[in-house]
Design an enzyme around this catalytic site. Sequence first.
Site, PDB file in Angstrom:
ATOM      1  N   ASP A 229       5.899  38.111  64.276  1.00 20.14           N
ATOM      2  CA  ASP A 229       6.485  39.398  63.881  1.00 20.14           C
ATOM      3  C   ASP A 229       5.959  39.920  62.539  1.00 20.14           C
ATOM      4  O   ASP A 229       6.743  40.201  61.612  1.00 20.14           O
ATOM      5  CB  ASP A 229       8.023  39.265  63.783  1.00 20.14           C
ATOM      6  CG  ASP A 229       8.640  38.616  65.016  1.00 20.14           C
ATOM      7  OD1 ASP A 229       8.149  38.872  66.122  1.00 20.14           O
ATOM      8  OD2 ASP A 229       9.618  37.872  64.855  1.00 20.14           O
TER       9      ASP A 229
ATOM     10  N   GLU B 250      11.406  46.348  72.258  1.00 15.76           N
ATOM     11  CA  GLU B 250      11.848  46.006  70.892  1.00 15.76           C
ATOM     12  C   GLU B 250      10.673  46.221  69.943  1.00 15.76           C
ATOM     13  O   GLU B 250       9.646  46.763  70.315  1.00 15.76           O
ATOM     14  CB  GLU B 250      12.317  44.542  70.846  1.00 15.76           C
ATOM     15  CG  GLU B 250      11.244  43.550  71.284  1.00 15.76           C
ATOM     16  CD  GLU B 250      11.751  42.121  71.451  1.00 15.76           C
ATOM     17  OE1 GLU B 250      12.974  41.894  71.442  1.00 15.76           O
ATOM     18  OE2 GLU B 250      10.904  41.225  71.615  1.00 15.76           O
TER      19      GLU B 250
HETATM   20  O1  FUB Z   1      10.896  36.590  66.567  1.00 12.31           O
HETATM   21  C1  FUB Z   1      12.165  36.833  67.103  1.00 12.31           C
HETATM   22  C2  FUB Z   1      12.149  38.045  67.992  1.00 12.31           C
HETATM   23  O2  FUB Z   1      11.164  37.903  69.010  1.00 12.31           O
HETATM   24  C3  FUB Z   1      11.778  39.324  67.283  1.00 12.31           C
HETATM   25  O3  FUB Z   1      12.812  39.878  66.556  1.00 12.31           O
HETATM   26  C4  FUB Z   1      11.300  40.125  68.426  1.00 12.31           C
HETATM   27  O4  FUB Z   1      10.591  41.274  68.055  1.00 12.31           O
HETATM   28  C5  FUB Z   1      10.469  39.122  69.175  1.00 12.31           C
HETATM   29  O5  FUB Z   1       9.193  38.974  68.621  1.00 12.31           O
END
Ligand code: FUB
Length: 446
Positions: A31, A201
């Site tokens: 991320d 997301e």
């Molecule tokens: O790394 C945890 C979660 O997985 C993140 O918040 C999302 O974007 C996905 O990458």
Amino acid sequence: MATRLFYCLSILFSQNCFSQNPFITSIYTADPSAHVWADGRLYVYPSHDIDPAKGCDLMDRYHVFSTDDMVNWRDEGEILNANQVSWGRKEGGFMWAPDCVYKNGIYYFYFPHPAGTDWNKSWKIGMATSKKPASDFKPAGYIKGLSANAMIDPCVFVDTDGKAYFYYGGGGVCHGGKLKDNMMEIDGEMQEINGLVDFHEATWVFKRNGIYYLTYADNNPRENQLRYATGSSPLGPWTYRGIYLGPTGCDTDQGSIVEFKGKWYAFYHNKALSNTGKGNLRSICVDIVNFNDDGTMQMVEQTKSGVASVGTKVISTKNAVKYEAENATMGGKATIVNDTSASGSKYVTNMDLADSYIEFKNIKAKRKGRVTINIYHSGTSYSRIKLVVNGIDCSYLNSLPTGDTENFKGHTYFTVHLSPGKNNTIKLIGVNGNTNIDYITLTPID
Ligand code: FUB
């Protein structure tokens, strides 16, 4: 001496080469939110996947990385841990994709974290603030008035007129709104963002040549891709434009796009280092992103070589203090081996067993205490050592897979906070895989 020479040469050599992907190999990272700050460095604020692979449950801390040439990366150390978040769930973990922004002399770090045991029903977006980009962050509560549903993946965009915008979202819904000048409260109502195709997301907003871009991860089964839309204002309306980064091998993806020294970079994550298909042990990568004349983005080519150096500075190692592994206290099966090609003609082996360790005692630290530990070792693929500093478990570190346990080609670097004075201990404990340790160096970074 031979090893020392190799170390210096490798530092010099790296000035003209490529970053490699993944570009952070000592710990698992995901991320990546990348920003360029006024000191001229590029900072990446990623999350930290923690062994063993277990969904994204164990992620309980953030490290920051910075560079001035895209090739030599400095671990800035841990900036926040779940155990510092007073409103957070008592079990910890779940420190997911963060972002950071600078305004009026303060760096604001935004991170998603659940407040309760039922983590997926209790998300909040926390904040921590500092006057520095990558240290001294203090928790500063959480943003009030957001919907608890999938309140993850915060992104903050400060426009050229100084106005700040806040975005978050997961589970198929993206929200955007204005932030008040205090950067901690929403100005008015958050709005649901429309016009995105297959949003999952990982929102990221940036501006280039007057065009606003909103990038995000889609729902491509088991291998999310990164897509984008463009708009004429930070809150849209948005026009969907397509996919700019294909599957990386991970279930998830999350990215950021930033300009640095005249080039545009796309950050993302893959699983090349762990090769773990399930459970998420991810690593951050960077490649060039090219734009067409009409502002649309070309597909990013995912490379192993990464991006070229944009710097010429020779990094000085004169402040590095060296500690030979064979002079440390040893335990378990750790054993000294004579080898003329090793520094001090000796190295320590049998670090593959969990009760094996080496411990450096009475380590001196200056007032600020932030030091980068470089560990010179060899190891088989996927081998791990655990770093414990003054009794605190800092993390599992990856050995580099050199494919040759006799040649000390690899190094792992990691920044820790030592206590001022002379009584620090640094312990390296075997976890799995075959790791041989030659020596460590400590370099103060403040
Ligand atoms: O790394 C945890 C979660 O997985 C993140 O918040 C999302 O974007 C996905 O990458």
